[in-house]
Design a protein around this motif. Structure first.
Motif, PDB file in Angstrom:
ATOM      1  N   ASP A 139       0.850  -1.196   0.000  1.00  0.00           N
ATOM      2  CA  ASP A 139       0.000   0.000   0.000  1.00  0.00           C
ATOM      3  C   ASP A 139       0.883   1.243   0.000  1.00  0.00           C
ATOM      4  O   ASP A 139       1.796   1.347   0.817  1.00  0.00           O
ATOM      5  N   VAL A 166      -1.118  -0.942  -4.193  1.00  0.00           N
ATOM      6  CA  VAL A 166      -2.196  -0.023  -4.539  1.00  0.00           C
ATOM      7  C   VAL A 166      -1.759   1.368  -4.085  1.00  0.00           C
ATOM      8  O   VAL A 166      -0.973   1.513  -3.140  1.00  0.00           O
ATOM      9  N   ARG A 168      -3.091   4.857  -2.660  1.00  0.00           N
ATOM     10  CA  ARG A 168      -4.227   5.501  -2.030  1.00  0.00           C
ATOM     11  C   ARG A 168      -3.973   7.014  -1.925  1.00  0.00           C
ATOM     12  O   ARG A 168      -2.904   7.446  -1.488  1.00  0.00           O
ATOM     13  N   GLU A 171      -9.731  11.687  -2.586  1.00  0.00           N
ATOM     14  CA  GLU A 171     -10.464  11.954  -3.836  1.00  0.00           C
ATOM     15  C   GLU A 171     -10.188  13.355  -4.384  1.00  0.00           C
ATOM     16  O   GLU A 171      -9.887  13.516  -5.571  1.00  0.00           O
ATOM     17  N   TRP A 174      -6.677  13.469  -5.846  1.00  0.00           N
ATOM     18  CA  TRP A 174      -6.566  12.731  -7.102  1.00  0.00           C
ATOM     19  C   TRP A 174      -7.088  13.582  -8.252  1.00  0.00           C
ATOM     20  O   TRP A 174      -6.474  13.630  -9.330  1.00  0.00           O
ATOM     21  N   THR A 194      -2.163   5.386 -12.807  1.00  0.00           N
ATOM     22  CA  THR A 194      -3.632   5.409 -12.785  1.00  0.00           C
ATOM     23  C   THR A 194      -4.268   4.035 -12.522  1.00  0.00           C
ATOM     24  O   THR A 194      -5.197   3.928 -11.710  1.00  0.00           O
ATOM     25  N   LYS A 196      -3.394   1.768 -10.699  1.00  0.00           N
ATOM     26  CA  LYS A 196      -3.149   1.349  -9.321  1.00  0.00           C
ATOM     27  C   LYS A 196      -3.880   2.210  -8.289  1.00  0.00           C
ATOM     28  O   LYS A 196      -3.875   1.885  -7.089  1.00  0.00           O
ATOM     29  N   VAL A 197      -4.452   3.320  -8.728  1.00  0.00           N
ATOM     30  CA  VAL A 197      -4.987   4.304  -7.783  1.00  0.00           C
ATOM     31  C   VAL A 197      -6.374   3.899  -7.283  1.00  0.00           C
ATOM     32  O   VAL A 197      -7.259   3.537  -8.069  1.00  0.00           O
ATOM     33  N   GLN A 198      -6.519   3.958  -5.963  1.00  0.00           N
ATOM     34  CA  GLN A 198      -7.818   3.771  -5.308  1.00  0.00           C
ATOM     35  C   GLN A 198      -8.056   4.977  -4.415  1.00  0.00           C
ATOM     36  O   GLN A 198      -7.578   5.011  -3.272  1.00  0.00           O
ATOM     37  N   PHE A 200      -9.719   7.694  -1.828  1.00  0.00           N
ATOM     38  CA  PHE A 200     -10.538   7.511  -0.628  1.00  0.00           C
ATOM     39  C   PHE A 200     -11.171   8.849  -0.241  1.00  0.00           C
ATOM     40  O   PHE A 200     -10.672   9.924  -0.607  1.00  0.00           O
TER      41      PHE A 200
END
Ligand SMILES: [Zn+2]
Length: 308
Positions: A139, A166, A168, A171, A174, A194, A196-198, A200
């Motif tokens: 992470d 991943v 993180r 939002e 990003w 991109t 890999k991006v999650q 939050f």
């Protein structure tokens, strides 16, 4: 970003830290000695039961000049730095991402500059010196989208430095990163990362022991991270503060790198109030290596008290 980008030409200053040289006869190691030898590139410590490691990436040498420094009153900055026993012509900003082992996860908070801004691009070497291969990182938590925090996501060949992680990021940050990638010259980096991006929601619990903490002002979705284990607690403050002298002793000064100056001032003042009231352990990614310490009240203001 433009101001940060201008730092690329800044002089490269290496911290001249040498490893300890134990006397030849003192070879007995305690049973709890770490598996890896002492190194100037990483500093292992604990947050409750969690293992954490400060990882040296490099040093930004920022001239105390009107077109370089985020603090406009360079004469006043000179006075504050001199009183603190620091050089007055150049402001040293260390860069040290933070590694935390959270259960089975290997979490890296920010990724250093990837050699940008005159830095030495030492993160991967520091990580390996600490016994962690980049492929083991699960992470990556990003504080914000500036080059000295996301630059290490890719290597010189453009491939992902941490291929199994991943990424993180809050939002709003990003969205800010995507909108600014072209201007920052980071289109290829954005394309690589991109998938890999999650993202939050601000303030989310991002791993079992790590919670995002919105720290407004520096960028639209700038996020600190609070790491809690038992009674152990550490707050990673990102770029809410840059200098362990100026940002702490003069939190009311406008920082020209903040996208919302007033919010940046309020965040710094709030961190200092909460930090001293709770004797909160702080991690300053740009404070002198390894960036660990606490804020303390002194006279009418505050000072940084490093842990070692
Ligand atoms: Zn930064």
């Amino acid at each position: 970003m433009n101001v940060h980008a201008s730092l690329a030409a800044a002089a490269l200053i290496l911290a001249s830290i040498t490893a300890c040289s134990p006397e030849a006869n003192k070879t007995v190691e305690p049973a709890s000695a770490p598996a890896t030898a002492p190194s100037p590139d990483f500093h292992a410590f604990r947050i409750g039961t969690l293992e954490a490691t400060a990882l040296r990436d490099g040093m930004i040498a920022l001239p105390n000049a009107a077109d370089e420094s985020p603090w406009a009153d360079t004469a006043a900055a000179r006075t504050v730095l001199t009183a603190a026993g620091q050089p007055a012509d150049v402001i040293h900003l260390s860069v040290q991402p933070l590694l935390v082992r959270d259960g089975g996860r290997v979490v890296l908070i920010d990724t250093g500059a990837g050699g940008r801004m005159g830095t030495q691009n030492r993160l991967v070497g520091s990580l390996r010196a600490a016994g962690v291969d980049p492929t083991l990182v699960t992470d990556i938590l990003i504080s914000h989208a500036h080059g000295d925090h996301v630059g290490g996501l890719v290597g010189a060949d453009g491939s992902l430095t941490f291929p199994n992680a991943v990424v993180r990021i809050s939002e709003p940050e990003w969205e800010y990163m995507k909108a600014g990638a072209a201007r920052a010259g980071e289109v290829a980096l954005l394309a690589a990362v991109t998938p890999k991006v999650q993202p939050f929601a601000p303030g989310a619990q991002v791993t079992p022991s790590i919670k995002a903490v919105p720290l407004a002002g520096h960028t639209p979705g700038h996020s600190g991270y609070e790491i809690v284990s038992g009674t152990g607690r550490l707050l990673y403050i990102g770029d809410a503060m840059h200098s362990s002298v100026i940002s702490v002793q003069r939190p009311e000064w406008i920082n020209g790198w903040d996208t919302d100056s007033a919010a940046g001032v309020a965040t710094r003042q709030g961190l200092l109030e909460r930090g001293t009231a709770d004797s909160l352990r702080i991690y300053g990614v740009h404070f002198p290596f390894p960036g660990l310490g606490r804020f303390e009240r002194r006279d009418d203001g505050f000072v940084w008290a490093p842990e070692r």
